[in-house]
Scaffold this motif. Sequence first.
Motif, PDB file in Angstrom:
ATOM      1  N   GLY A   1       0.814  -1.217   0.000  1.00  0.00           N
ATOM      2  CA  GLY A   1       0.000   0.000   0.000  1.00  0.00           C
ATOM      3  C   GLY A   1       0.841   1.258   0.000  1.00  0.00           C
ATOM      4  N   PHE A   2       1.919   1.254   0.791  1.00  0.00           N
ATOM      5  CA  PHE A   2       2.795   2.414   0.805  1.00  0.00           C
ATOM      6  C   PHE A   2       3.523   2.581  -0.523  1.00  0.00           C
ATOM      7  CE2 PHE A   2       2.729   2.170   5.562  1.00  0.00           C
ATOM      8  CZ  PHE A   2       2.130   3.399   5.743  1.00  0.00           C
ATOM      9  N   VAL A   3       3.920   1.486  -1.148  1.00  0.00           N
ATOM     10  CA  VAL A   3       4.603   1.571  -2.445  1.00  0.00           C
ATOM     11  C   VAL A   3       3.658   2.140  -3.502  1.00  0.00           C
ATOM     12  CG1 VAL A   3       5.586   0.185  -4.312  1.00  0.00           C
ATOM     13  CG2 VAL A   3       6.277  -0.237  -1.955  1.00  0.00           C
ATOM     14  N   VAL A   4       2.424   1.653  -3.523  1.00  0.00           N
ATOM     15  CA  VAL A   4       1.456   2.143  -4.514  1.00  0.00           C
ATOM     16  C   VAL A   4       1.120   3.611  -4.251  1.00  0.00           C
ATOM     17  CG1 VAL A   4      -0.935   1.911  -5.282  1.00  0.00           C
ATOM     18  CG2 VAL A   4       0.488  -0.113  -5.032  1.00  0.00           C
ATOM     19  N   THR A   5       0.926   3.972  -2.992  1.00  0.00           N
ATOM     20  CA  THR A   5       0.621   5.364  -2.658  1.00  0.00           C
ATOM     21  C   THR A   5       1.786   6.276  -3.028  1.00  0.00           C
ATOM     22  OG1 THR A   5      -0.795   4.632  -0.849  1.00  0.00           O
ATOM     23  CG2 THR A   5      -0.082   6.913  -0.799  1.00  0.00           C
ATOM     24  N   ASP A   6       3.009   5.843  -2.754  1.00  0.00           N
ATOM     25  CA  ASP A   6       4.178   6.638  -3.108  1.00  0.00           C
ATOM     26  C   ASP A   6       4.280   6.807  -4.619  1.00  0.00           C
ATOM     27  OD1 ASP A   6       6.631   8.026  -2.422  1.00  0.00           O
ATOM     28  OD2 ASP A   6       7.665   6.310  -3.323  1.00  0.00           O
ATOM     29  N   ARG A   7       4.005   5.758  -5.351  1.00  0.00           N
ATOM     30  CA  ARG A   7       4.047   5.837  -6.815  1.00  0.00           C
ATOM     31  C   ARG A   7       2.972   6.781  -7.341  1.00  0.00           C
ATOM     32  NH1 ARG A   7       4.195   0.302  -9.906  1.00  0.00           N
ATOM     33  NH2 ARG A   7       6.280   0.305  -9.036  1.00  0.00           N
ATOM     34  N   MET A   8       1.793   6.750  -6.733  1.00  0.00           N
ATOM     35  CA  MET A   8       0.725   7.654  -7.175  1.00  0.00           C
ATOM     36  C   MET A   8       1.059   9.101  -6.843  1.00  0.00           C
ATOM     37  SD  MET A   8      -2.744   5.554  -6.380  1.00  0.00           S
ATOM     38  CE  MET A   8      -3.781   6.781  -7.129  1.00  0.00           C
ATOM     39  N   LEU A   9       1.638   9.345  -5.660  1.00  0.00           N
ATOM     40  CA  LEU A   9       2.015  10.712  -5.297  1.00  0.00           C
ATOM     41  C   LEU A   9       3.155  11.216  -6.162  1.00  0.00           C
ATOM     42  CD1 LEU A   9       1.748  10.549  -1.415  1.00  0.00           C
ATOM     43  CD2 LEU A   9       0.188  11.670  -3.009  1.00  0.00           C
ATOM     44  N   GLU A  10       4.012  10.324  -6.640  1.00  0.00           N
ATOM     45  CA  GLU A  10       5.113  10.700  -7.528  1.00  0.00           C
ATOM     46  C   GLU A  10       4.595  11.267  -8.846  1.00  0.00           C
ATOM     47  OE1 GLU A  10       9.083  11.269  -7.967  1.00  0.00           O
ATOM     48  OE2 GLU A  10       8.213  10.242  -6.249  1.00  0.00           O
ATOM     49  N   MET A  11       3.418  10.829  -9.276  1.00  0.00           N
ATOM     50  CA  MET A  11       2.848  11.323 -10.521  1.00  0.00           C
ATOM     51  C   MET A  11       2.454  12.795 -10.425  1.00  0.00           C
ATOM     52  SD  MET A  11       0.510   8.135 -11.880  1.00  0.00           S
ATOM     53  CE  MET A  11      -0.877   8.655 -10.910  1.00  0.00           C
ATOM     54  N   PHE A  12       2.171  13.289  -9.211  1.00  0.00           N
ATOM     55  CA  PHE A  12       1.720  14.662  -9.057  1.00  0.00           C
ATOM     56  C   PHE A  12       2.862  15.643  -8.803  1.00  0.00           C
ATOM     57  CE2 PHE A  12      -2.023  12.131  -7.860  1.00  0.00           C
ATOM     58  CZ  PHE A  12      -2.905  12.644  -8.777  1.00  0.00           C
ATOM     59  N   LYS A  13       4.074  15.161  -8.637  1.00  0.00           N
ATOM     60  CA  LYS A  13       5.213  16.050  -8.417  1.00  0.00           C
ATOM     61  C   LYS A  13       5.640  16.660  -9.744  1.00  0.00           C
ATOM     62  CE  LYS A  13       7.165  13.872  -4.363  1.00  0.00           C
ATOM     63  NZ  LYS A  13       8.321  13.176  -3.808  1.00  0.00           N
ATOM     64  N   LYS A  14       6.198  17.872  -9.662  1.00  0.00           N
ATOM     65  CA  LYS A  14       6.695  18.540 -10.871  1.00  0.00           C
ATOM     66  C   LYS A  14       7.973  17.838 -11.312  1.00  0.00           C
ATOM     67  CE  LYS A  14       4.731  23.026 -10.017  1.00  0.00           C
ATOM     68  NZ  LYS A  14       4.980  24.458  -9.894  1.00  0.00           N
ATOM     69  N   LYS A  15       8.076  17.660 -12.596  1.00  0.00           N
ATOM     70  CA  LYS A  15       9.259  16.992 -13.155  1.00  0.00           C
ATOM     71  C   LYS A  15      10.384  17.982 -13.301  1.00  0.00           C
ATOM     72  CE  LYS A  15       6.534  13.665 -15.458  1.00  0.00           C
ATOM     73  NZ  LYS A  15       6.506  12.377 -15.230  1.00  0.00           N
ATOM     74  N   LYS A  16      11.609  17.515 -13.039  1.00  0.00           N
ATOM     75  CA  LYS A  16      12.795  18.380 -13.194  1.00  0.00           C
ATOM     76  C   LYS A  16      13.092  18.540 -14.672  1.00  0.00           C
ATOM     77  CE  LYS A  16      14.827  16.986  -8.849  1.00  0.00           C
ATOM     78  NZ  LYS A  16      15.959  16.362  -8.189  1.00  0.00           N
ATOM     79  N   LYS A  17      13.489  19.755 -15.015  1.00  0.00           N
ATOM     80  CA  LYS A  17      13.787  20.044 -16.436  1.00  0.00           C
ATOM     81  C   LYS A  17      15.234  19.858 -16.748  1.00  0.00           C
ATOM     82  CE  LYS A  17       9.974  23.182 -16.957  1.00  0.00           C
ATOM     83  NZ  LYS A  17       9.562  24.498 -17.318  1.00  0.00           N
TER      84      LYS A  17
END
Length: 104
Positions: free
Chosen positions: A88-104
């Motif tokens: 559950g923590f791995v899936v939640t972390d992966r989902m929250l990673e999608m909302f972070k701004k990507k480095k350019k």
Amino acid sequence: MESVLQFFFTYKEAIFIIALSVFLGIEVISNVPSVLHTPLMSGANAISGVIIIGGIILVGHADAGKISLELILGILAILFATLNVVGGFVVTDRMLEMFKKKKK
């Protein structure tokens, strides 16, 4: 073989309820929209945390000198609930990673 049949005959109501619960759970989970996935995962992690504590208590009260049903069920509860929490923590972390701004 006779003992297995006797077990099923004795606990047929409980086995029937468990089978219906499995089918109902599959039907409910397959129809959950993706928006509700993260809150439901948080609730499942909380429930699994309680199961881990119950498993630890069960193993603590079991007789360690011999292999008993209490000891086996407690160890299985700890193992499966821990896998559920970590997943559950791995899936939640992966989902929250999608909302972070990507480095350019």
